[in-house]
Design a protein around this motif. Structure first.
Motif, PDB file in Angstrom:
ATOM      1  N   PHE A   1      89.863 -37.193  25.653  1.00 34.57           N
ATOM      2  CA  PHE A   1      90.739 -36.154  26.187  1.00 34.57           C
ATOM      3  C   PHE A   1      92.081 -36.079  25.466  1.00 34.57           C
ATOM      4  O   PHE A   1      92.903 -35.240  25.818  1.00 34.57           O
ATOM      5  CB  PHE A   1      90.982 -36.406  27.680  1.00 34.57           C
ATOM      6  CG  PHE A   1      89.748 -36.244  28.516  1.00 34.57           C
ATOM      7  CD1 PHE A   1      89.368 -35.001  28.978  1.00 34.57           C
ATOM      8  CD2 PHE A   1      88.950 -37.329  28.829  1.00 34.57           C
ATOM      9  CE1 PHE A   1      88.226 -34.848  29.751  1.00 34.57           C
ATOM     10  CE2 PHE A   1      87.807 -37.195  29.595  1.00 34.57           C
ATOM     11  CZ  PHE A   1      87.442 -35.948  30.057  1.00 34.57           C
TER      12      PHE A   1
ATOM     13  N   LEU B   1      86.599 -33.738  24.230  1.00 34.91           N
ATOM     14  CA  LEU B   1      86.687 -33.090  25.544  1.00 34.91           C
ATOM     15  C   LEU B   1      88.079 -32.520  25.816  1.00 34.91           C
ATOM     16  O   LEU B   1      88.399 -32.204  26.960  1.00 34.91           O
ATOM     17  CB  LEU B   1      86.311 -34.085  26.645  1.00 34.91           C
ATOM     18  CG  LEU B   1      84.877 -34.611  26.605  1.00 34.91           C
ATOM     19  CD1 LEU B   1      84.632 -35.610  27.730  1.00 34.91           C
ATOM     20  CD2 LEU B   1      83.863 -33.479  26.690  1.00 34.91           C
TER      21      LEU B   1
ATOM     22  N   LEU C   1      92.000 -40.183  34.669  1.00 43.95           N
ATOM     23  CA  LEU C   1      91.803 -40.478  33.253  1.00 43.95           C
ATOM     24  C   LEU C   1      92.533 -41.748  32.830  1.00 43.95           C
ATOM     25  O   LEU C   1      92.529 -42.088  31.644  1.00 43.95           O
ATOM     26  CB  LEU C   1      92.287 -39.301  32.391  1.00 43.95           C
ATOM     27  CG  LEU C   1      91.548 -37.982  32.598  1.00 43.95           C
ATOM     28  CD1 LEU C   1      92.128 -36.898  31.708  1.00 43.95           C
ATOM     29  CD2 LEU C   1      90.065 -38.150  32.304  1.00 43.95           C
TER      30      LEU C   1
ATOM     31  N   ARG D   1      78.844 -39.951  32.952  1.00 42.72           N
ATOM     32  CA  ARG D   1      79.686 -40.621  31.957  1.00 42.72           C
ATOM     33  C   ARG D   1      80.400 -39.580  31.087  1.00 42.72           C
ATOM     34  O   ARG D   1      79.858 -38.514  30.800  1.00 42.72           O
ATOM     35  CB  ARG D   1      78.850 -41.511  31.036  1.00 42.72           C
ATOM     36  CG  ARG D   1      78.050 -42.587  31.724  1.00 42.72           C
ATOM     37  CD  ARG D   1      77.067 -43.241  30.750  1.00 42.72           C
ATOM     38  NE  ARG D   1      77.754 -43.836  29.618  1.00 42.72           N
ATOM     39  CZ  ARG D   1      77.960 -45.140  29.469  1.00 42.72           C
ATOM     40  NH1 ARG D   1      77.521 -45.978  30.400  1.00 42.72           N
ATOM     41  NH2 ARG D   1      78.599 -45.616  28.419  1.00 42.72           N
ATOM     42  N   TYR D   2      81.628 -39.942  30.657  1.00 44.53           N
ATOM     43  CA  TYR D   2      82.377 -39.067  29.758  1.00 44.53           C
ATOM     44  C   TYR D   2      81.769 -39.053  28.356  1.00 44.53           C
ATOM     45  O   TYR D   2      81.794 -38.016  27.681  1.00 44.53           O
ATOM     46  CB  TYR D   2      83.838 -39.519  29.663  1.00 44.53           C
ATOM     47  CG  TYR D   2      84.634 -39.270  30.914  1.00 44.53           C
ATOM     48  CD1 TYR D   2      84.752 -37.989  31.437  1.00 44.53           C
ATOM     49  CD2 TYR D   2      85.281 -40.311  31.574  1.00 44.53           C
ATOM     50  CE1 TYR D   2      85.492 -37.758  32.593  1.00 44.53           C
ATOM     51  CE2 TYR D   2      86.020 -40.085  32.726  1.00 44.53           C
ATOM     52  CZ  TYR D   2      86.122 -38.811  33.229  1.00 44.53           C
ATOM     53  OH  TYR D   2      86.848 -38.567  34.356  1.00 44.53           O
ATOM     54  N   ASP D   3      81.248 -40.196  27.895  1.00 45.15           N
ATOM     55  CA  ASP D   3      80.702 -40.236  26.541  1.00 45.15           C
ATOM     56  C   ASP D   3      79.340 -39.560  26.447  1.00 45.15           C
ATOM     57  O   ASP D   3      78.763 -39.484  25.365  1.00 45.15           O
ATOM     58  CB  ASP D   3      80.618 -41.672  26.029  1.00 45.15           C
ATOM     59  CG  ASP D   3      79.866 -42.594  26.990  1.00 45.15           C
ATOM     60  OD1 ASP D   3      79.502 -42.118  28.086  1.00 45.15           O
ATOM     61  OD2 ASP D   3      79.659 -43.764  26.647  1.00 45.15           O
TER      62      ASP D   3
ATOM     63  N   LEU E   1      82.712 -41.452  34.919  1.00 44.48           N
ATOM     64  CA  LEU E   1      83.567 -40.533  35.661  1.00 44.48           C
ATOM     65  C   LEU E   1      84.150 -41.208  36.899  1.00 44.48           C
ATOM     66  O   LEU E   1      85.323 -41.011  37.222  1.00 44.48           O
ATOM     67  CB  LEU E   1      82.760 -39.286  36.065  1.00 44.48           C
ATOM     68  CG  LEU E   1      83.471 -38.243  36.908  1.00 44.48           C
ATOM     69  CD1 LEU E   1      84.695 -37.702  36.184  1.00 44.48           C
ATOM     70  CD2 LEU E   1      82.525 -37.096  37.264  1.00 44.48           C
TER      71      LEU E   1
ATOM     72  N   CYS F   1      88.365 -31.288  39.108  1.00 45.66           N
ATOM     73  CA  CYS F   1      88.599 -32.297  38.065  1.00 45.66           C
ATOM     74  C   CYS F   1      90.083 -32.405  37.740  1.00 45.66           C
ATOM     75  O   CYS F   1      90.627 -33.517  37.619  1.00 45.66           O
ATOM     76  CB  CYS F   1      87.813 -31.931  36.806  1.00 45.66           C
ATOM     77  SG  CYS F   1      86.023 -32.119  36.962  1.00 45.66           S
TER      78      CYS F   1
ATOM     79  N   MET G   1      79.127 -36.446  28.020  1.00 45.09           N
ATOM     80  CA  MET G   1      79.507 -35.052  28.262  1.00 45.09           C
ATOM     81  C   MET G   1      79.759 -34.351  26.924  1.00 45.09           C
ATOM     82  O   MET G   1      80.121 -34.988  25.934  1.00 45.09           O
ATOM     83  CB  MET G   1      80.785 -34.970  29.095  1.00 45.09           C
ATOM     84  CG  MET G   1      80.656 -35.385  30.529  1.00 45.09           C
ATOM     85  SD  MET G   1      82.213 -35.088  31.401  1.00 45.09           S
ATOM     86  CE  MET G   1      81.888 -35.914  32.947  1.00 45.09           C
TER      87      MET G   1
ATOM     88  N   TRP H   1      92.350 -35.791  38.174  1.00 45.13           N
ATOM     89  CA  TRP H   1      92.972 -36.439  37.011  1.00 45.13           C
ATOM     90  C   TRP H   1      94.491 -36.463  37.110  1.00 45.13           C
ATOM     91  O   TRP H   1      95.119 -37.424  36.680  1.00 45.13           O
ATOM     92  CB  TRP H   1      92.551 -35.717  35.737  1.00 45.13           C
ATOM     93  CG  TRP H   1      91.087 -35.823  35.450  1.00 45.13           C
ATOM     94  CD1 TRP H   1      90.229 -36.780  35.917  1.00 45.13           C
ATOM     95  CD2 TRP H   1      90.288 -34.935  34.663  1.00 45.13           C
ATOM     96  NE1 TRP H   1      88.949 -36.542  35.462  1.00 45.13           N
ATOM     97  CE2 TRP H   1      88.959 -35.422  34.689  1.00 45.13           C
ATOM     98  CE3 TRP H   1      90.555 -33.782  33.930  1.00 45.13           C
ATOM     99  CZ2 TRP H   1      87.927 -34.806  34.006  1.00 45.13           C
ATOM    100  CZ3 TRP H   1      89.522 -33.164  33.246  1.00 45.13           C
ATOM    101  CH2 TRP H   1      88.225 -33.663  33.291  1.00 45.13           C
TER     102      TRP H   1
ATOM    103  N   ASN I   1      84.115 -45.550  30.556  1.00 41.98           N
ATOM    104  CA  ASN I   1      83.677 -44.207  30.201  1.00 41.98           C
ATOM    105  C   ASN I   1      82.957 -43.489  31.336  1.00 41.98           C
ATOM    106  O   ASN I   1      82.471 -42.372  31.132  1.00 41.98           O
ATOM    107  CB  ASN I   1      82.760 -44.258  28.977  1.00 41.98           C
ATOM    108  CG  ASN I   1      83.506 -44.645  27.717  1.00 41.98           C
ATOM    109  OD1 ASN I   1      84.701 -44.404  27.602  1.00 41.98           O
ATOM    110  ND2 ASN I   1      82.812 -45.249  26.770  1.00 41.98           N
TER     111      ASN I   1
END
Length: 842
Positions: free
Chosen positions: A450, A456, A313, A258-260, A327, A303, A262, A307, A325
């Motif tokens: 992002f 991030l 994203l 998950r991004y949240d 990946l 990555c 990271m 993206w 959230n």
């Protein structure tokens, strides 16, 4: 196993004796449970499983066990009943024990597959599990066999151990065991890890198959598709392989990233991913790093490509906000076993049917075990394996424990030092603003992490740096039409970045990356290969020592001179301001526009400025205020000069040197205005008349900047000013406004010069450059030609009004344009009819 005595150890499973030659299968024995006998139908297995009250996966295990039991009964020449036809008469006496012996022999001695005559081989543990499930079902179905169930431990446990031993022996002797789905897949093929008989076959794979993970990633790069064509595109699948390799994780664990969860670790200059271990039900740190070899298996490039090309994203379309959230949001609603099957199918298609998702984990574990600079504890920390020691419970999996294994996976010889990600931070200030515009055109960002100032955002900048660093490698290897190269080229064109500038950035990023990640192993492990490598580096360094020493000395002297010059320019400018303030006229002839009489004292408490006042009477220009309340009687008031923004000075200096080849000569009006906006200098400003007062002492000829900004104040309309000062624009939109203001300013300057004869009216192809020094010099020449000195004392044409009450250059020139014909110079007439104390302030 034919004996039920626990004292006899059954080394082999003897062929069973058929117990089903007594009575017709239609008879129901009193040994059978009445409830079960009533449910003897096609759906009886399901009903019994539900009665157990187990989970869905356990019930599925019972169903598969019954399926294998029926296949076993079919091998008995068709004389023995299947599970649904089984009756008490078939298990009475010692027939139950004999039945279990036959089924155990079938499982342990045969190469049983998941499907009847095809599919994968059952493992020894799976066979033992199915054997136990059938025993449990018989116990449930025939509970009246109390004598057998009371001494279950005496006959069943020895039988189960014999099944396990024989199943393992059969599994090891099967030639398919280690050829199907278990061959190791290494990050990069190495002769050290492959047996001699396999090297040639792996290096010359037929049918376009890959031999290692980097080769599989290369095939996926060549197959890259546009984001609209596939949600699970080739570049997303490439990131699956890279993450499985770098994290030494199970394929099914990809869905939980998950991004949240990271974090960007500024100490290691790397992202820290929270990795979920399915088997141990734990989470631990999983820091990521760059590859030393090439871009195919590089995490940052993987990555960035995912993206940029496949819009990883973006959360447009049917993406559920609850999984936004993650990946890989499309994997969220898929069972982790199904995710593992997806990865296995991908690897089989790329590398051959002998490889699966477990091949990556097996290959990485083998490579790390053979690495001389990675310990067993560090392998366990990276792969999430549980150690046998009780000390495991007291150890926290921190980034420093996982870095050695990570560096070994990425082919770094020095496994101890953290490897820095590619960076954009060393580029000059002008390039920084261009890179931000480039990133806006490269990505579609819907996640707050992002966006600018997001947590991030450094991670996104590192991935962008990797795309730029490897851009020309991608072009050479896969061609400019490859989608990864294509999106970079298109984003650069939209940001007005030339190919030459892309090459410059790529070279600078690579040089900085190599200088930050010097790859020298620890002294305990220095090999002859690295001795020669170090010797080569030293030799190349010695050849450049004399040249570099001379250049460093020259650069040091030049830096000292520049610093001294900046200090002198700052002091001289302040001195000029003080002298100019002393020479300001104290008396005026005639009435003024605000009703004061000539010769009356100027209000010393009011702030003064070099370009006069706005309509509301507030000061414009450089922030210089006169404070008479604190001055003693008979003495002149003290000037309070606010220093310019030091941060802006340094950044403008760097930008000017980059654009002008060592000076600020090449900076345009658009660049100056954009940097004012980018540094936040326009926030909370009432109107645009503050522009000409923003001094940049680090630039050469700051007075030219003031003249140029006067022209910018004049041509900029209120709508443009409100858009810039509100700070609600993207950098791309702000740059469009500043470019338009520069175009209007140069156009207006040409018109004025034609009016007064500085430029011939019939001159063609007049291309006025937008550099602030040239524009400022021409504005000054125009003011000298028009005898425009002290703006406060200059009367507007026709109206005859003085500009004292409204000193803005906007109002003066507006009045002039309304009254003056382009062919006549009527600006001199007010000076003939009125007595004025004028001077040339510049």
């Amino acid at each position: 196993l034919q004996s039920s005595s626990p004292s006899l150890s059954p080394p082999l499973l003897a062929p069973p004796i058929s117990p089903f030659r007594y009575r017709a299968a239609s008879l129901i024995s009193p040994l059978e449970s009445p409830a079960v006998s009533r449910s003897m139908s096609r759906h009886a297995p399901k009903s019994m499983n539900m009665a157990i009250g187990s989970s869905a996966s356990t019930q599925e295990g019972y169903r598969v066990a019954i399926k294998h039991f029926d296949w076993y009964q079919e091998t008995r020449r068709g004389e023995d009943p299947k599970w649904e036809d089984l009756r008490g008469v078939h298990v009475e006496g010692d027939n139950l024990e004999n039945l279990m012996i036959g089924f155990g022999t079938y499982l342990a001695s045969s190469n049983v597959r998941t499907r009847k005559d095809e599919g994968d081989l059952l493992t020894p543990s799976t066979k033992a599990q199915y054997f136990g499930r059938i025993k449990e079902l018989l116990k449930l179905r025939f509970p009246n066999l109390r004598e057998m169930w009371d001494r279950e431990k005496e006959w069943y446990l020895p039988m189960l151990e014999a099944v396990k031993r024989k199943a393992l022996s059969t599994h090891l002797m099967c030639p398919e065991t280690f050829e199907a789905k278990t061959k190791p897949l290494y990050p990069r093929l190495s002769d050290d890890l492959v047996r001699v008989k396999e090297r040639a076959a792996l290096k010359n794979r037929a049918g376009g198959l890959a031999s290692d993970i980097d080769g599989a990633c290369s095939l996926l790069i060549a197959k890259a598709k546009h984001h609209a064509m596939s949600r699970e595109g080739p570049l997303e699948k490439r990131l699956w392989l890279i993450l499985c390799a770098q994290s030494v994780g199970r394929a099914g664990e990809l869905k939980f990233v998950r991004y949240d969860e990271m974090f960007w670790d500024p100490h290691f200059c790397a992202p820290d991913i929270t990795w979920t271990e399915l088997k141990t039900r734990t989470q631990h740190a999983m820091i990521q790093g760059p590859s030393e070899i090439a871009c195919e298996g590089d995490f940052y490039h993987g990555c960035g490509a995912y993206w940029a090309v496949e819009r990883g994203l973006s959360r447009e379309g049917s993406v559920d906000p609850a999984v936004a959230n993650f990946l890989f949001p499309q994997l969220h609603n898929v069972q982790h076993k199904a995710v593992a099957r997806k990865v296995s199918k991908l690897i089989a298609d790329l590398c051959g049917a002998q490889y699966s998702s477990r091949s990556i984990r097996k290959g990485i574990a083998t490579m790390l075990s053979a690495h001389p600079r990675v310990s067993e504890a560090e392998i366990d920390a990276r792969g999430g394996w549980s150690a046998e020691s009780n000390s495991k419970a007291y150890k926290e999996t921190t980034p420093v424990l996982t870095i050695p294994a990570l560096n070994a996976i990425n082919s770094w010889e020095d496994t101890r030092a953290p490897k820095m990600a590619p960076s954009l931070d060393h580029l000059d200030m002008l390039a920084q603003s261009e890179v931000e515009v480039f990133m806006e055109n490269l990505y579609v960002i819907d996640l707050k992490f992002f966006k600018p100032r997001g947590e991030l955002r450094p991670f996104l900048r590192a991935c962008t740096a990797a795309l730029l660093m490897y851009h020309f490698d991608i072009v050479r290897a896969y061609g400019p039409t490859n989608l990864i190269a294509d999106v970079v080229i298109k984003a650069a064109k939209e940001a007005k970045i030339t190919e030459g500038k892309l090459k410059k950035w790529s070279t600078e990023i690579r040089e900085q990356f190599n200088s930050q990640n010097l790859d020298f192993p620890a002294s305990d492990y220095v090999s002859s290969v690295f001795v020669s490598k170090v010797a080569s580096v030293i030799e190349n360094t010695n050849l450049q020592t004399s040249t570099n020493t001379e250049q460093r000395n020259s650069l040091a002297e030049l830096s000292a001179q520049v610093a001294k010059g900046r200090t002198e320019v700052l002091e001289l400018s302040r001195k000029i301001e003080r002298e100019s303030e002393k020479k300001l006229p104290k008396k005026r002839s005639g009435p003024t526009s605000d009703g004061t009489e000539a010769g009356s004292k100027v209000n010393e408490n009011a702030p003064s400025a070099s370009l006069g006042r706005k309509n509301d009477g507030t000061a414009t220009g450089r922030p210089v205020t006169v404070n008479s309340s604190s001055a003693p009687p008979g003495k002149k008031p003290k000037l309070n000069i606010e220093p310019p923004n030091s941060t802006a000075l340094l950044k403008f200096s760097a930008a000017g040197e980059a654009a002008g080849g060592g000076s600020s000569k090449g900076i345009t009006l658009s660049s100056v205005l954009f940097n004012f906006w980018n540094e936040g200098l326009l926030k909370r400003k009432k109107n645009k008349s503050v522009l000409s007062g923003m001094r940049l002492m680090c630039l050469s000829e700051p007075d030219k900047l003031r003249f140029a900004m006067q022209l910018v104040e004049f041509v900029m309309d209120d709508e443009q000013w409100r858009a810039l000062s509100a700070y609600e624009l993207s950098k791309n939109d702000a740059l469009k406004i500043t470019n338009e203001v520069e175009r209007l300013a140069t156009k207006k300057l040409r018109e004025w010069e034609r009016e007064v004869g500085i430029v011939k009216a019939d001159k063609k192809n007049d291309k006025t450059k937008g550099f602030y020094i040239g524009v400022g010099r021409r504005v000054k020449a125009y003011k000298v030609r028009q005898n425009i000195g002290q703006m406060e004392a200059l009367r507007a044409p026709k109206s005859g009004l003085l500009a004292q009450g409204a000193r803005s250059i906007k109002k003066f020139f507006t009045s002039k344009d309304a009254a003056v014909s382009p062919k006549k110079n009527s600006m001199k007439s007010p000076q003939k009819n009125h007595s004025m104390n004028t001077r040339k302030s510049d």
